[in-house]
Structure formats: structure tokens, C-alpha cells
Design an enzyme around this catalytic site. Structure first.
Site, PDB file in Angstrom:
ATOM      1  N   PHE A 115      46.626  38.808  41.517  1.00  0.00           N
ATOM      2  CA  PHE A 115      46.249  40.135  41.998  1.00  0.00           C
ATOM      3  C   PHE A 115      46.051  40.144  43.514  1.00  0.00           C
ATOM      4  CE2 PHE A 115      41.985  38.435  42.077  1.00  0.00           C
ATOM      5  CZ  PHE A 115      41.274  39.228  42.972  1.00  0.00           C
ATOM      6  N   LYS A 116      45.851  38.969  44.110  1.00  0.00           N
ATOM      7  CA  LYS A 116      45.659  38.893  45.555  1.00  0.00           C
ATOM      8  C   LYS A 116      46.869  39.441  46.313  1.00  0.00           C
ATOM      9  CE  LYS A 116      41.786  36.697  44.804  1.00  0.00           C
ATOM     10  NZ  LYS A 116      41.433  35.369  45.275  1.00  0.00           N
TER      11      LYS A 116
END
Length: 477
Positions: A115-116
Site C-alpha cells: 500500500f506504500k
């Protein structure tokens, strides 16, 4: 729109804090106020997502916080960041219903399967844009517990005006995570391993940043969630998820795997802006510092020897670097109080106790947060159960969020936030379903790549020497 430090410095503009990271007084930058979204605004933004797509939605939200970059340029930044080629889908962050009233936001479709990527791709574009505009270069100094490092490195690999020094805890990441990061062979990317925990890496980063002369000499900035540009980019997928699930102005809740408090802090900002969020569920692993605070009102950091090594390693953190932003709002935006709590008390005693503070309130309802803890056995059982029910594999951190989210489902929809693809965590997947995840073709060489790292075992002075000797943008004196 101007920004101030939680400890009082400022005000300054967005493009200045973009390149700075921590404020000079050691605090974290926050906007002077949160832009407010009305029901009419939310309805218009719903139309933007449906008919124009996620990049346009991102530009609309970022424009509320940024007035020193022209809107046309902001659109270019978000459209370059969020492409189908990078994320494999035009939806960018699709949401799927797992079971009645429980949804999963797919945030791990980007180039490093975490998700980064959702914020880091934007941050990389911001850096490239602003450094080119100023004719400057910068050194990124960061710390990672697993996924931030590779997301930052891939986002900045081709940025000619940026060099990255990324610290990671020696031996505490999975083989896939290590392969992704350490397999990069470029003078622009320097991976530094540190004996100890993520907190030890983060402490070294803060020590370097506290040396104003060294920081200025090497133009040191940040990609960790202390950088406001990264956090505000994450607000967008909270809004996107709400739009995909909610009917009209219906409230939803989010269950967020939490270690460093960056992801869930973006949810806090989203709610402060008026997005209809009922509860933010803070799901921790065995390192339950955050759960303990929301349960008791006491925030007690742990030493590296007290921090457990778990099967959701990216959450093996006891010093949540974004917590100061939340505290700032909780304490009525009182700079003096934050200087006392974080600049003095936490450093001296390792504990913040707000139980007798007038702003503390009911610890079970404080600021709309709820909390829960997930163990290794819970992760294994949850991965197995979701795979059996839905034929969908989740990683152990997402499993923490699903497990705690299930326990706290109310009448409103609960959206669990996916954090990574399970390919990064083969061992626990095998334990849960009897086999390791299939490695996508784009990652087929990760585990076999030659790894490039430098060890920093002797503190901040050694780290400074590494930066001096490896810098290609700012040669040593």
C-alpha cells in the site's frame, strides 16, 4: 494554506515542508486547518471518481492542501503517479466485499506490491517536480520496517536529483522484502542495515536530522510518513473507498493494521475533513503499544529488546512516529503541550500519561478510535478462513486488520485496509493454507538477485560517515 510544526515552528508553505521532513524544532508539520468537505462537495467528488478516475480525485484533494503548485501541474503529478501500467488497473484502489458488511480495500496493486506505493508514487513525482523547478538536489534518509523502503526506492530510482539512504533492521524482514530492496544495484540507492529493531533505525534518522549543519550540507529530506506530502496522499484512498461502499452520506468504519500510525493517521485527517467515518479501528499485532494507549490513555514506548519479532514484521514498532500529529489535534492544537509531552516527557521517561488531562475524555471512545490485538495464531486462522471463503489470499498484516475488524463490525460497513500482497510473506502463507503464494512474473527475479547493503553497527557518527562516503550529489569536503 500554510503549515506549522506540532511544536510551534512556522508557518511555511507546502513546497518547503515537502523538501524538509521534520521541522527544525523536532515536530511534525500539519496544516493550519483542515479543509472541510460538505455533502455537496462529497457528491461532486463521487462524480469525479466515477467519471474521471482516481488520479483526478487525487488532484482535487491535494489542491485543498496545496496552493503553491498550479492545479494543472498537480493534475500532471497525480496522472503520472497513478497509471494502469504501474497499478495494473484503472480503478487503482478497488474495494471488494468479503462477507456481509466487511469489505477489503485493495491498496497493494502497485509496483512493489504494498500500500506504500499509493503515496510513494505521488511523493516521487512531487520531488522530481519541485527539485527541477528549483534546480536543486536532495538526499533522502529514511527507515523501513519492510515495505516503505522498497516503495520509496522504486519511486525515486530514476530521479536524477535524488539519492536515497534507507535504513532497515538487520535480519528482521522477510526474504522477499530483503530481495526487493537489497537487490537494487544503483549508486542512487544505498541500503543500510542496522542491528536491532525498526525503532533503532528511526532513532538514527532523527539523530541525523537533529544536526542542522549536516542536514543542510546534504539537503536531507524524508519519505517516511513524517513527510506530510506522503500522508495527505493517503487521504485520497479513504475517500475513494468510502465512495465505493457508502450510499449517499452513509458512515463507514475502517480497520487499519497499525504500527507507525501513518496509515490510520491519514484516516484521522480524512474524518477531520468531514468524510463520514464512524470509527477508525487500530489493529495491532503483539506489539500493542497503540492498543494499550487507546484502551488506557497511557502511551509507553518499548525498548528494542521489548519489541517482539512477529509474523507481521512491518508492524514490529513501538515508537509510532505519526502519533504526535494525532496528539496535537487531541490536545486542542496546543504547541506547548506537545513540546512538553513529546519533546520532554516521552524522551525523559518513555511514557505519556494523559488520563488526568482535561482533553482525555473516555478512553474507550477517544476521538472515535477503537482497537484490538491480533496474534500469530489469529493471523494464520484469518488467512486460512478468508482463502477458504473467498479464494483470496491476504498477507499477515491485512489479516490483523480483518481479524480485529470482524470483531468490531457494527451496523455500518467495515472496510479493512489491505497492506501488501502475500507474495512477500511465503512462510506464514504456507502455514495457513499449505503452500506459498505464486510469485507474479514481474517479481520472478527478486529472491535470486544479488544483494547490496552496508552495515551500520556503531551509531549516528558511523551513519554520517556512510552518507559522506557514498554521496554522489553532495561530495564530502
Amino acid at each position: 494554506m500554510k503549515y506549522v510544526s506540532t511544536r510551534g515552528y512556522g508557518p511555511v508553505g507546502f513546497t518547503d515542508i515537502l523538501l524538509e521532513g521534520l521541522a527544525p524544532d523536532g515536530g511534525l508539520y500539519v496544516p493550519e486547518y483542515y479543509p472541510q468537505l460538505t455533502s455537496e462537495d462529497l457528491a461532486e467528488l463521487r462524480e469525479v471518481l466515477i467519471y474521471e478516475g482516481y488520479p483526478s480525485l487525487a488532484a482535487k484533494i491535494l489542491a485543498l492542501f496545496i496552493d503553491d503548485i498550479p492545479y494543472h501541474d498537480l493534475e500532471g503529478i497525480t496522472h503520472r503517479a497513478y497509471t494502469k501500467a504501474k497499478f495494473g488497473t484503472d480503478l487503482i484502489a478497488p474495494v471488494k466485499e468479503l462477507e456481509p458488511n466487511l469489505w477489503l480495500a485493495h491498496l497493494s496493486q502497485g509496483p512493489t506490491a504494498a500500500f506504500k506505493d499509493m503515496a510513494m508514487q505521488v511523493l516521487g513525482q512531487f520531488f522530481d517536480y519541485e527539485l527541477s523547478r528549483r534546480g536543486q538536489s536532495m538526499t533522502i534518509l529514511g527507515a523501513t520496517s519492510g515495505d516503505t523502503g522498497s516503495a520509496a526506492e522504486f519511486a525515486l530510482l530514476d530521479a536524477a536529483r535524488v539519492q536515497v539512504f534507507m535504513l532497515s533492521p538487520l535480519g528482521r524482514m522477510t526474504p522477499f522484502q530483503r530481495g526487493q530492496m537489497y537487490g537494487i544495484n544503483s549508486p542512487r540507492i544505498v541500503n543500510v542495515t542496522v542491528p536491532g529493531s525498526f525503532d533503532d533505525c528511526q532513532d538514527l534518522v532523527k539523530e541525523v536530522n537533529s544536526d542542522a549543519e549536516f542536514k543542510a550540507r546534504y539537503a536531507i529530506g524524508a519519505v517516511n510518513s513524517i513527510n506530510w506530502a506522503r500522508l495527505v496522499s493517503q487521504v485520497v484512498y479513504y475517500l475513494s473507498s468510502w465512495i465505493q461502499v457508502a450510499k449517499d452520506d452513509e458512515e463507514v468504519s475502517f480497520s487499519v493494521p497499525s504500527g507507525n500510525f501513518g496509515n490510520i493517521c491519514a484516516g484521522h485527517v480524512a474524518r477531520m475533513m468531514g468524510i463520514p467515518i464512524k470509527h477508525l479501528v487500530c489493529a495491532t499485532n503483539e506489539n500493542n503499544v497503540l492498543a494499550e494507549f487507546f484502551r488506557t490513555g497511557v502511551y509507553r514506548i518499548r525498548s528494542s529488546t521489548e519489541t517482539f519479532v512477529t509474523s507481521s514484521p512491518s508492524m514490529d514498532i513501538s515508537k509510532a512516529s505519526n502519533f504526535e500529529r494525532f496528539f496535537f489535534d487531541l490536545a486542542g492544537r496546543d504547541h506547548d503541550e506537545i513540546r512538553h509531552l513529546f519533546g520532554e516527557q516521552l524522551i525523559q521517561k518513555g511514557v505519556i500519561d494523559i488520563r488526568k488531562k482535561p482533553y482525555a475524555g473516555d478512553p474507550t471512545q477517544r476521538y472515535g478510535f477503537r482497537t484490538g490485538v491480533s496474534t500469530h495464531a489469529d493471523r494464520v486462522a484469518t488467512i486460512a478462513d478468508v482463502y477458504r471463503r473467498d479464494k483470496y489470499l491476504i498477507d499477515p498484516h491485512t489479516a490483523d486488520g480483518v481479524k480485529v475488524g470482524r470483531e468490531l463490525i457494527g451496523d455500518e460497513p467495515m472496510i479493512a485496509m489491505e497492506t501488501a500482497l502475500p507474495v512477500k510473506f511465503g512462510s506464514i502463507t504456507r502455514e495457513a493454507i499449505g503452500r506459498v503464494p505464486e510469485i507474479p512474473a514481474r517479481f520472478s527475479q527478486v529472491l535470486d538477485a544479488e544483494q547490496h547493503t552496508v552495515l551500520c553497527a556503531n551509531g549516528v557518527d558511523e551513519l554520517k560517515r556512510i552518507i559522506q562516503s557514498r554521496s554522489i550529489l553532495f561530495p564530502a569536503f
